[in-house]
Design an enzyme around this catalytic site. Structure first.
Site, PDB file in Angstrom:
ATOM      1  N   ARG A 109      -0.059   5.440  -1.695  1.00 37.51           N
ATOM      2  CA  ARG A 109      -1.073   6.423  -1.309  1.00 37.51           C
ATOM      3  C   ARG A 109      -0.997   6.703   0.192  1.00 37.51           C
ATOM      4  O   ARG A 109      -0.586   5.849   0.978  1.00 37.51           O
ATOM      5  CB  ARG A 109      -2.487   5.926  -1.648  1.00 37.51           C
ATOM      6  N   GLY A 131       0.836  -1.197   0.000  1.00 33.37           N
ATOM      7  CA  GLY A 131       0.000   0.000   0.000  1.00 33.37           C
ATOM      8  C   GLY A 131       0.864   1.237   0.000  1.00 33.37           C
ATOM      9  O   GLY A 131       0.502   2.268   0.574  1.00 33.37           O
ATOM     10  N   ILE A 147      -5.319  10.319  10.666  1.00 33.01           N
ATOM     11  CA  ILE A 147      -4.357  10.917   9.740  1.00 33.01           C
ATOM     12  C   ILE A 147      -5.093  11.421   8.506  1.00 33.01           C
ATOM     13  O   ILE A 147      -5.989  10.747   7.991  1.00 33.01           O
ATOM     14  CB  ILE A 147      -3.287   9.888   9.316  1.00 33.01           C
ATOM     15  N   GLY A 184      13.088   6.871  -6.993  1.00 41.96           N
ATOM     16  CA  GLY A 184      14.134   6.001  -7.514  1.00 41.96           C
ATOM     17  C   GLY A 184      14.016   4.571  -7.049  1.00 41.96           C
ATOM     18  O   GLY A 184      15.017   3.865  -6.888  1.00 41.96           O
ATOM     19  N   TYR A 231     -13.108  -2.995  11.547  1.00 45.20           N
ATOM     20  CA  TYR A 231     -11.781  -2.398  11.393  1.00 45.20           C
ATOM     21  C   TYR A 231     -11.010  -2.470  12.702  1.00 45.20           C
ATOM     22  O   TYR A 231      -9.836  -2.864  12.730  1.00 45.20           O
ATOM     23  CB  TYR A 231     -11.944  -0.943  10.948  1.00 45.20           C
ATOM     24  N   ALA A 278     -11.409  -4.568  15.097  1.00 47.63           N
ATOM     25  CA  ALA A 278     -11.077  -5.965  15.377  1.00 47.63           C
ATOM     26  C   ALA A 278      -9.810  -6.389  14.637  1.00 47.63           C
ATOM     27  O   ALA A 278      -8.943  -7.067  15.202  1.00 47.63           O
ATOM     28  CB  ALA A 278     -12.243  -6.871  14.981  1.00 47.63           C
TER      29      ALA A 278
END
Length: 247
Positions: A16, A13, A179, A51, A146, A148
């Site tokens: 993003r 992930g 966040i 890079g 979520y 859990a």
């Protein structure tokens, strides 16, 4: 000289939000970063910027997760950041929603970590960083599935730390608070419930604000470095004091 010169890191992930912030910071500290993401073109943008390399993977697919780790070659640092969120009241949660969140947040982490550990054990070195949430410690009103999965991550990380300390491998969870990322926009998109959830998260921090991906990434870089060689099995908060009471 960076804290991670010569290290190779895989960030799931990693294209993003928090993941992109971590990919950028690890690269800035000298690591060669492999950006793993479900959408390849987004991963390629980040990889070109820093890079690094880009790979496409759905970590909920065990075969894909195993392939990505094998093709990555030597890994010194694994950041399990990929996650999925689908908020809603528990009474409205379907088995399909439950399985989808668990499939990414827990099964995907299982698959990538299982694939990466044998080579780390052989090398007798490794840093495993799992991106968790304060929801895994204090729960969540309106997001039980979520919470859990994030609670499961805490126990999983401690277990991996126990089993692999003798190999020179550390494992830690970063317990992230609210966040400002695209994931937060998805929460807001739920309408009134989502907006109330975001406002409650801000109010629940001592600093009364959302954090940034860069603030999480700074901690991730430290935990990945030799400076954190005596840190393992920990659930480290980066949440503005979320959940410990009002200022």
């Amino acid at each position: 000289m960076g804290m991670l010169d010569g290290r190779r890191a895989l960030v799931t992930g990693g294209a993003r939000g928090i993941g992109a912030g971590i990919s950028r910071r690890l690269a800035a500290e000298g690591a060669h970063v492999i950006v793993a993401n479900r959408t390849l073109d987004v991963a390629e943008e980040i990889a070109a910027e820093i890079g690094g390399e880009a790979v496409q993977v759905d970590i909920g697919d065990l075969e894909q997760a195993d392939r990505v780790v094998r093709e990555a070659g030597r890994l010194d640092v694994l950041v399990n950041n990929a996650g999925f969120d689908d908020p809603g009241w528990f009474t409205d949660t379907t088995p399909e929603r439950w399985q989808r969140v668990v499939g990414v947040n827990l099964l995907g982490m299982f698959a990538v970590t299982k694939a990466a550990l044998p080579a780390m054990q052989e090398a007798r070195y490794g840093r495993i960083i799992n991106i968790g949430s304060e929801a895994g410690r204090i729960g969540s009103s309106g997001n039980a599935v979520y919470a859990a999965t994030k609670g499961g991550i805490i126990a999983f990380t401690k277990s991996i730390a126990r089993e692999n300390a003798r190999f020179g491998i550390t494992a830690n969870t970063l317990a992230v608070g609210p966040i400002e990322t695209p994931l937060m926009d998805q929460v807001r998109a739920k309408g009134e419930l989502g907006l109330k959830m975001v406002a409650a998260m801000e109010a629940g921090t001592l600093l009364k604000r959302l954090g940034t991906a860069e603030e999480v990434a700074a901690l991730a870089a430290f935990v990945a470095s030799e400076q954190a060689s005596f840190v393992t099995g920990e659930n480290i908060g980066v949440s503005g004091g979320m959940g410990i009471g009002s200022a």
